[in-house]
Design a protein around this motif. Sequence first.
Motif, PDB file in Angstrom:
ATOM      1  N   ASP A  25       0.807  -1.224   0.000  1.00 23.15           N
ATOM      2  CA  ASP A  25       0.000   0.000   0.000  1.00 23.15           C
ATOM      3  C   ASP A  25       0.841   1.274   0.000  1.00 23.15           C
ATOM      4  O   ASP A  25       0.529   2.223  -0.716  1.00 23.15           O
ATOM      5  N   GLU A  26       1.911   1.304   0.804  1.00 25.10           N
ATOM      6  CA  GLU A  26       2.715   2.532   0.879  1.00 25.10           C
ATOM      7  C   GLU A  26       3.443   2.804  -0.434  1.00 25.10           C
ATOM      8  O   GLU A  26       3.601   3.959  -0.850  1.00 25.10           O
ATOM      9  N   VAL A  27       3.851   1.763  -1.142  1.00 26.93           N
ATOM     10  CA  VAL A  27       4.494   1.924  -2.449  1.00 26.93           C
ATOM     11  C   VAL A  27       3.442   2.302  -3.498  1.00 26.93           C
ATOM     12  O   VAL A  27       3.673   3.168  -4.345  1.00 26.93           O
ATOM     13  N   ALA A  28       2.278   1.680  -3.418  1.00 25.02           N
ATOM     14  CA  ALA A  28       1.186   2.006  -4.339  1.00 25.02           C
ATOM     15  C   ALA A  28       0.787   3.475  -4.210  1.00 25.02           C
ATOM     16  O   ALA A  28       0.479   4.125  -5.210  1.00 25.02           O
ATOM     17  N   ALA A  29       0.820   4.011  -2.999  1.00 25.34           N
ATOM     18  CA  ALA A  29       0.489   5.425  -2.794  1.00 25.34           C
ATOM     19  C   ALA A  29       1.482   6.317  -3.527  1.00 25.34           C
ATOM     20  O   ALA A  29       1.095   7.324  -4.140  1.00 25.34           O
ATOM     21  N   ASP A  30       2.757   5.959  -3.500  1.00 29.57           N
ATOM     22  CA  ASP A  30       3.770   6.727  -4.241  1.00 29.57           C
ATOM     23  C   ASP A  30       3.512   6.648  -5.744  1.00 29.57           C
ATOM     24  O   ASP A  30       3.653   7.645  -6.457  1.00 29.57           O
ATOM     25  N   ILE A  31       3.134   5.485  -6.223  1.00 27.56           N
ATOM     26  CA  ILE A  31       2.869   5.307  -7.650  1.00 27.56           C
ATOM     27  C   ILE A  31       1.657   6.131  -8.077  1.00 27.56           C
ATOM     28  O   ILE A  31       1.673   6.754  -9.145  1.00 27.56           O
ATOM     29  N   ARG A  32       0.626   6.163  -7.253  1.00 30.53           N
ATOM     30  CA  ARG A  32      -0.572   6.941  -7.589  1.00 30.53           C
ATOM     31  C   ARG A  32      -0.257   8.418  -7.797  1.00 30.53           C
ATOM     32  O   ARG A  32      -0.918   9.097  -8.570  1.00 30.53           O
ATOM     33  N   GLU A  33       0.780   8.917  -7.123  1.00 32.38           N
ATOM     34  CA  GLU A  33       1.156  10.327  -7.272  1.00 32.38           C
ATOM     35  C   GLU A  33       1.644  10.646  -8.691  1.00 32.38           C
ATOM     36  O   GLU A  33       1.542  11.780  -9.131  1.00 32.38           O
ATOM     37  N   VAL A  34       2.189   9.659  -9.400  1.00 30.63           N
ATOM     38  CA  VAL A  34       2.688   9.886 -10.761  1.00 30.63           C
ATOM     39  C   VAL A  34       1.885   9.111 -11.806  1.00 30.63           C
ATOM     40  O   VAL A  34       2.231   9.126 -12.990  1.00 30.63           O
ATOM     41  N   ALA A  35       0.830   8.449 -11.392  1.00 28.44           N
ATOM     42  CA  ALA A  35       0.071   7.576 -12.290  1.00 28.44           C
ATOM     43  C   ALA A  35      -0.432   8.303 -13.534  1.00 28.44           C
ATOM     44  O   ALA A  35      -0.359   7.755 -14.640  1.00 28.44           O
ATOM     45  N   ALA A  36      -0.924   9.511 -13.385  1.00 27.80           N
ATOM     46  CA  ALA A  36      -1.460  10.244 -14.540  1.00 27.80           C
ATOM     47  C   ALA A  36      -0.387  10.509 -15.589  1.00 27.80           C
ATOM     48  O   ALA A  36      -0.676  10.534 -16.788  1.00 27.80           O
TER      49      ALA A  36
END
Length: 95
Positions: A25-36
């Motif tokens: 989850d903590e890594v996924a949160a970082d990825i969501r920040e640049v997902a767009a």
Amino acid sequence: MELAFTGAVIEWRGPAPYYFVRVPDEVAADIREVAAMATYGWGVIPVEARVGEIAFATSLFPKDGGYLLPLKNAVRAPQGLGSGDEVAVDMTVRL
């Protein structure tokens, strides 16, 4: 964006068995920040990953608010990886 994490290999039995490692989850949160900036559609995120000695390119699949890293047979078989095995992943999100 370079990331590292460990996780268990999970099996999804669809039309054929597929294997993944769930991104924590903590890594996924970082990825969501640049997902767009990274996605090329459908929410998939292109990455370069390394599991053990094998480096490969793939795309993260969005699932239940997180991401799954697919593990192809070419990655799993030479290392004897199966469902439930813990693996260390080094991964770069391709922007």
